[in-house]
Each structure stands twice: as structure tokens, then as C-alpha cells.
Design a protein around this motif. Sequence first.
Motif, PDB file in Angstrom:
ATOM      1  N   SER A   1      10.303 -11.408  -9.338  1.00  0.00           N
ATOM      2  CA  SER A   1      10.724 -10.106  -9.839  1.00  0.00           C
ATOM      3  C   SER A   1       9.935  -9.033  -9.104  1.00  0.00           C
ATOM      4  O   SER A   1       8.971  -9.339  -8.407  1.00  0.00           O
ATOM      5  N   ARG A   2      10.365  -7.792  -9.266  1.00  0.00           N
ATOM      6  CA  ARG A   2       9.638  -6.718  -8.598  1.00  0.00           C
ATOM      7  C   ARG A   2       9.703  -5.445  -9.423  1.00  0.00           C
ATOM      8  O   ARG A   2      10.630  -5.241 -10.198  1.00  0.00           O
ATOM      9  N   ASP A   3       8.691  -4.617  -9.224  1.00  0.00           N
ATOM     10  CA  ASP A   3       8.635  -3.295  -9.834  1.00  0.00           C
ATOM     11  C   ASP A   3       8.549  -2.308  -8.683  1.00  0.00           C
ATOM     12  O   ASP A   3       7.471  -2.133  -8.091  1.00  0.00           O
ATOM     13  N   ASN A   4       9.661  -1.687  -8.340  1.00  0.00           N
ATOM     14  CA  ASN A   4       9.694  -0.809  -7.175  1.00  0.00           C
ATOM     15  C   ASN A   4       8.790   0.407  -7.350  1.00  0.00           C
ATOM     16  O   ASN A   4       8.211   0.895  -6.380  1.00  0.00           O
ATOM     17  N   ALA A   5       8.639   0.872  -8.561  1.00  0.00           N
ATOM     18  CA  ALA A   5       7.786   2.038  -8.809  1.00  0.00           C
ATOM     19  C   ALA A   5       6.314   1.726  -8.533  1.00  0.00           C
ATOM     20  O   ALA A   5       5.534   2.628  -8.216  1.00  0.00           O
ATOM     21  N   LYS A   6       5.947   0.446  -8.671  1.00  0.00           N
ATOM     22  CA  LYS A   6       4.566   0.020  -8.432  1.00  0.00           C
ATOM     23  C   LYS A   6       4.402  -0.677  -7.087  1.00  0.00           C
ATOM     24  O   LYS A   6       3.315  -1.175  -6.785  1.00  0.00           O
TER      25      LYS A   6
ATOM     26  N   SER B   1       0.809  -1.224   0.000  1.00  0.00           N
ATOM     27  CA  SER B   1       0.000   0.000   0.000  1.00  0.00           C
ATOM     28  C   SER B   1       0.835   1.263   0.000  1.00  0.00           C
ATOM     29  O   SER B   1       0.312   2.353  -0.210  1.00  0.00           O
ATOM     30  N   ARG B   2       2.148   1.122   0.250  1.00  0.00           N
ATOM     31  CA  ARG B   2       3.007   2.280   0.124  1.00  0.00           C
ATOM     32  C   ARG B   2       4.398   1.842  -0.264  1.00  0.00           C
ATOM     33  O   ARG B   2       4.748   0.674  -0.164  1.00  0.00           O
ATOM     34  N   ARG B   3       5.167   2.797  -0.713  1.00  0.00           N
ATOM     35  CA  ARG B   3       6.519   2.514  -1.190  1.00  0.00           C
ATOM     36  C   ARG B   3       7.523   2.697  -0.060  1.00  0.00           C
ATOM     37  O   ARG B   3       7.397   3.596   0.764  1.00  0.00           O
ATOM     38  N   PHE B   4       8.527   1.850  -0.090  1.00  0.00           N
ATOM     39  CA  PHE B   4       9.630   1.958   0.845  1.00  0.00           C
ATOM     40  C   PHE B   4      10.879   2.361   0.063  1.00  0.00           C
ATOM     41  O   PHE B   4      11.214   1.734  -0.933  1.00  0.00           O
ATOM     42  N   PHE B   5      11.535   3.398   0.510  1.00  0.00           N
ATOM     43  CA  PHE B   5      12.715   3.885  -0.198  1.00  0.00           C
ATOM     44  C   PHE B   5      14.006   3.347   0.399  1.00  0.00           C
ATOM     45  O   PHE B   5      15.060   3.431  -0.220  1.00  0.00           O
ATOM     46  N   SER B   6      13.920   2.763   1.576  1.00  0.00           N
ATOM     47  CA  SER B   6      15.095   2.158   2.180  1.00  0.00           C
ATOM     48  C   SER B   6      15.161   0.688   1.792  1.00  0.00           C
ATOM     49  O   SER B   6      14.228   0.147   1.178  1.00  0.00           O
ATOM     50  N   PHE B   7      16.268   0.031   2.164  1.00  0.00           N
ATOM     51  CA  PHE B   7      16.444  -1.382   1.843  1.00  0.00           C
ATOM     52  C   PHE B   7      15.279  -2.204   2.387  1.00  0.00           C
ATOM     53  O   PHE B   7      14.855  -2.029   3.526  1.00  0.00           O
ATOM     54  N   ASN B   8      14.764  -3.100   1.586  1.00  0.00           N
ATOM     55  CA  ASN B   8      13.707  -3.996   2.028  1.00  0.00           C
ATOM     56  C   ASN B   8      13.743  -5.277   1.208  1.00  0.00           C
ATOM     57  O   ASN B   8      14.412  -5.342   0.170  1.00  0.00           O
ATOM     58  N   VAL B   9      13.037  -6.262   1.684  1.00  0.00           N
ATOM     59  CA  VAL B   9      12.984  -7.559   1.015  1.00  0.00           C
ATOM     60  C   VAL B   9      11.521  -7.953   0.851  1.00  0.00           C
ATOM     61  O   VAL B   9      10.742  -7.848   1.806  1.00  0.00           O
TER      62      VAL B   9
ATOM     63  N   SER C   1      15.367  -5.077  -2.468  1.00  0.00           N
ATOM     64  CA  SER C   1      15.071  -3.856  -3.203  1.00  0.00           C
ATOM     65  C   SER C   1      16.132  -3.563  -4.257  1.00  0.00           C
ATOM     66  O   SER C   1      15.881  -2.844  -5.224  1.00  0.00           O
ATOM     67  N   GLY C   2      17.324  -4.166  -4.091  1.00  0.00           N
ATOM     68  CA  GLY C   2      18.382  -4.014  -5.081  1.00  0.00           C
ATOM     69  C   GLY C   2      18.342  -5.050  -6.182  1.00  0.00           C
ATOM     70  O   GLY C   2      19.109  -4.960  -7.147  1.00  0.00           O
ATOM     71  N   GLY C   3      17.459  -6.045  -6.038  1.00  0.00           N
ATOM     72  CA  GLY C   3      17.288  -7.030  -7.091  1.00  0.00           C
ATOM     73  C   GLY C   3      17.944  -8.384  -6.865  1.00  0.00           C
ATOM     74  O   GLY C   3      17.836  -9.267  -7.716  1.00  0.00           O
ATOM     75  N   SER C   4      18.595  -8.572  -5.736  1.00  0.00           N
ATOM     76  CA  SER C   4      19.173  -9.887  -5.441  1.00  0.00           C
ATOM     77  C   SER C   4      18.063 -10.865  -5.100  1.00  0.00           C
ATOM     78  O   SER C   4      17.115 -10.514  -4.399  1.00  0.00           O
ATOM     79  N   THR C   5      18.218 -12.102  -5.588  1.00  0.00           N
ATOM     80  CA  THR C   5      17.166 -13.102  -5.414  1.00  0.00           C
ATOM     81  C   THR C   5      17.661 -14.340  -4.695  1.00  0.00           C
ATOM     82  O   THR C   5      18.857 -14.645  -4.691  1.00  0.00           O
TER      83      THR C   5
END
Length: 115
Positions: A70-75, A25-33, A53-57
Motif C-alpha cells: 500500500s502507499r500514502d502519496n501524501a507521505k 525524500s520528495r513527492r512525485f506528482f507525475s505517474f510513478n511506481v 501512483s494510481g493504486g494498481s498493484t
Amino acid sequence: QVQLVESGGGLVQPGGSLRLSCTASRRFFSFNVMGWYRQAPGKQRELVAAITSGGSTNYADSVKGRFTISRDNAKNTVYLQMNSLKPEDTAVYYCKLVAGWTDYWGQGTQVTVSS
């Protein structure tokens, strides 16, 4: 409070594919998983796949080569593409977001693999 909304579960035949989505429901700008867990009847909840959040899987051995996270951080959205599904993949799939010292969980979505 952060809400996670999952979608994309359903019934599929063995060998088929499904794509799960989970939107925060909201975006996180700090590191997250963000990740996906699953729980089959009578079994413990287990990690399926996770992505930072950096794309490591990271993937469970049982889904490597078949599932892609996969993830879309903007969404604020994480996806789980599931191919070559097997009956043993049947479970309730839960989305999880770890941000700071807090874990957030979605409500779960049922995936059933059956002929």
C-alpha cells in the motif's frame, strides 16, 4: 537526488508478521511506481510487490494472499505488510521507486524468518 529510507525489518518466527516502510525524500506528482524487491543469499534480486501512483498493484506468486502493498502519496511512503511469514521469505528487502526514466533504490532492510 531522491533518497529512499526503509525501516521495519527484523527477526520473526515462522507464521509471524512484519511491516516494512519506505519513505522518499520528495513527492512525485507525475505517474510513478513504488515497489519492494528482495534478494536472498546466492539468489537474484526478485520483485515482491509493486504499486502505481494510481493504486494498481502487482505481486509475485510466492507472496500472493500473504503480503499486501500500500502507499500514502501524501507521505511519500510505501508499505509492505507481510503476514504468515515463511523461512523462504528471508532476504534483504529493497524499496524501489520508478519515476520518469529514473530508478531509485533504498539501502535495503534485512528480514529473517527463523525459529
